[in-house]
Design a protein around this motif. Structure first.
Motif, PDB file in Angstrom:
ATOM      1  N   VAL A   1     -28.178 -38.191  35.346  1.00  0.00           N
ATOM      2  CA  VAL A   1     -27.781 -37.403  36.522  1.00  0.00           C
ATOM      3  C   VAL A   1     -28.945 -36.525  36.978  1.00  0.00           C
ATOM      4  CG1 VAL A   1     -26.285 -35.517  37.301  1.00  0.00           C
ATOM      5  CG2 VAL A   1     -25.311 -37.426  36.020  1.00  0.00           C
ATOM      6  N   PHE A   2     -29.610 -35.857  36.029  1.00  0.00           N
ATOM      7  CA  PHE A   2     -30.727 -34.975  36.381  1.00  0.00           C
ATOM      8  C   PHE A   2     -31.889 -35.786  36.973  1.00  0.00           C
ATOM      9  CE2 PHE A   2     -29.292 -32.344  32.472  1.00  0.00           C
ATOM     10  CZ  PHE A   2     -28.201 -31.856  33.179  1.00  0.00           C
ATOM     11  N   GLY A   3     -32.192 -36.927  36.369  1.00  0.00           N
ATOM     12  CA  GLY A   3     -33.268 -37.753  36.892  1.00  0.00           C
ATOM     13  C   GLY A   3     -32.985 -38.242  38.287  1.00  0.00           C
ATOM     14  N   ARG A   4     -31.763 -38.689  38.523  1.00  0.00           N
ATOM     15  CA  ARG A   4     -31.385 -39.177  39.852  1.00  0.00           C
ATOM     16  C   ARG A   4     -31.450 -38.052  40.884  1.00  0.00           C
ATOM     17  NH1 ARG A   4     -25.628 -40.323  42.354  1.00  0.00           N
ATOM     18  NH2 ARG A   4     -26.198 -41.692  44.083  1.00  0.00           N
ATOM     19  N   ALA A   5     -30.927 -36.880  40.519  1.00  0.00           N
ATOM     20  CA  ALA A   5     -30.976 -35.745  41.437  1.00  0.00           C
ATOM     21  C   ALA A   5     -32.418 -35.331  41.716  1.00  0.00           C
ATOM     22  CB  ALA A   5     -30.189 -34.571  40.859  1.00  0.00           C
ATOM     23  N   GLY A   6     -33.277 -35.393  40.696  1.00  0.00           N
ATOM     24  CA  GLY A   6     -34.673 -35.018  40.884  1.00  0.00           C
ATOM     25  C   GLY A   6     -35.393 -35.905  41.879  1.00  0.00           C
ATOM     26  N   LEU A   7     -35.060 -37.182  41.886  1.00  0.00           N
ATOM     27  CA  LEU A   7     -35.724 -38.093  42.811  1.00  0.00           C
ATOM     28  C   LEU A   7     -35.383 -37.802  44.266  1.00  0.00           C
ATOM     29  CD1 LEU A   7     -35.403 -41.485  40.902  1.00  0.00           C
ATOM     30  CD2 LEU A   7     -37.361 -39.937  41.008  1.00  0.00           C
TER      31      LEU A   7
END
Length: 358
Positions: free
Chosen positions: A222-228
């Motif tokens: 979730v954090f990685g996707r939001a970061g992108l």
């Protein structure tokens, strides 16, 4: 029928078809194509018209490996990690997972949540002269980029120290600028909850081993996707090399410790890799959030604590999962989804600047 299978066992074909899908954009500063697909709306149909089937329930809270393969789906690779997730970054569909919600120490992959929380509050062009107290309390054995008292840095330099060198010294300074260590941890906790990441408990914003600090492969995805979706985050996490300020007017080179990005130390670079963040501590073992783009598809993969293969296994297992995910796209039905983050507001400071750092 939803099929979950234990480690190293391949599931049989599922007969359930998914008919409703909410898509969302991935923004990544020249690395990801910005695309947005609204949720599919039902058209006005007559009383006797067939209705689309509801998506099957998520199996992500079940133990073991979860996948819904179709007849031509590739075999899930042999992965030793305690937990992993493979997800489509655009739609949020989880293509496969193993113990997705198992709570484990995250190591420096927690810096993804730190960046999501603090990046919106500190413009990259801001200049800051580091004070001695801002470097106090850094844990023994921490990774450092070389931040020094009395030197004036741009905030962008400090972020490169966070993303490339996983510098806990840079995290401490940025946290101090953001209102302090304890305040930043509280903000990160609130940000995680706002994203639907309920497995994460933040105590030390830099990811340093601390009793009770945990996350999960699901939350890290979730954090990685939001970061992108954040152009600054995407730019920093994809930077392989940079120059970092030293004493006086000197600079020195730093290199990203994510070996799938750099191809360093015997690890072959993964084609199309965007980032995102790797980590290691004694309690967490090796952890990794990786994102890669092939054609129009971007995948996010998380790998937590491989149990075999040594220190490089986290990269090779992530490589295998990325390969599988790109091959499996369109050949598996989702076993769950990452929550849509389009409407999530940026987290801001919740305490006055200058609060004491740890």
């Amino acid at each position: 029928m939803t099929i979950g299978f234990s480690f190293r066992t391949v599931a049989s074909r599922s007969a359930v078809a998914r008919a409703a899908l909410t898509c969302s954009a991935v923004c990544a500063a020249g690395l990801l194509a910005a695309a947005q697909s609204p949720a599919v709306a039902l058209t006005d149909a007559g009383p006797g018209a067939p209705r689309p089937a509801a998506p099957p329930p998520s199996t992500l809270y079940q133990q073991g490996t979860q996948v819904r393969p179709r007849a031509d789906a590739p075999e899930v690779p042999d992965i030793s990690a305690l937990s992993w997730v493979v997800a489509d970054a655009r739609t949020g569909d989880v293509l496969g997972a193993h113990n997705a919600h198992r709570r484990l120490p995250p190591a420096s992959t927690l810096k993804t949540l730190f960046a999501l929380t603090v990046l919106p509050t500190l413009p990259g062009t801001t200049l800051h002269t580091v004070r001695e107290r801002e470097l106090e309390g850094i844990g023994a054995g921490s990774s450092m980029v070389g931040v020094a008292e009395g030197i004036t840095y741009r905030v962008a330099d400090l972020w490169r120290g966070v993303f490339l060198n996983s510098g806990n010294d840079a995290v401490h300074v940025l946290a101090s600028m953001n209102g302090g260590w304890t305040s930043t941890a509280a903000q990160m906790q609130a940000k995680a909850r706002s994203l639907g990441a309920n497995d994460t408990h933040v105590i030390s914003p830099d990811g340093y081993d601390t009793p009770g600090q945990v996350s999960s492969a699901y939350d890290l995805a979730v954090f990685g996707r939001a970061g992108l979706r954040n152009p600054d985050f995407a730019r920093y996490c994809s930077t392989a090399e940079a120059m970092f300020p030293g004493e006086g007017s000197s600079t020195y080179g730093i290199q990203n410790t994510n070996r799938l990005l750099t191809g360093a130390n015997g690890v072959e670079r993964y084609p199309g890799l965007i980032g995102v963040k790797n980590g290691y501590t004694t309690n967490a073992g090796n952890t990794l959030v990786a994102a890669a783009k092939h054609g129009t598809r971007t995948l996010v993969v998380t790998v937590m604590n491989p149990q075999a293969g040594g220190g490089l296994a986290v990269y090779e297992e992530a490589r295998s999962l990325l390969d599988w995910g790109f091959a499996a796209a369109g050949r598996v039905d989702p076993v769950g989804t990452l929550l849509d983050t389009r409407a999530v507001p940026a987290a801001g400071p919740s305490a006055p600047a200058g609060s004491a750092a740890r």
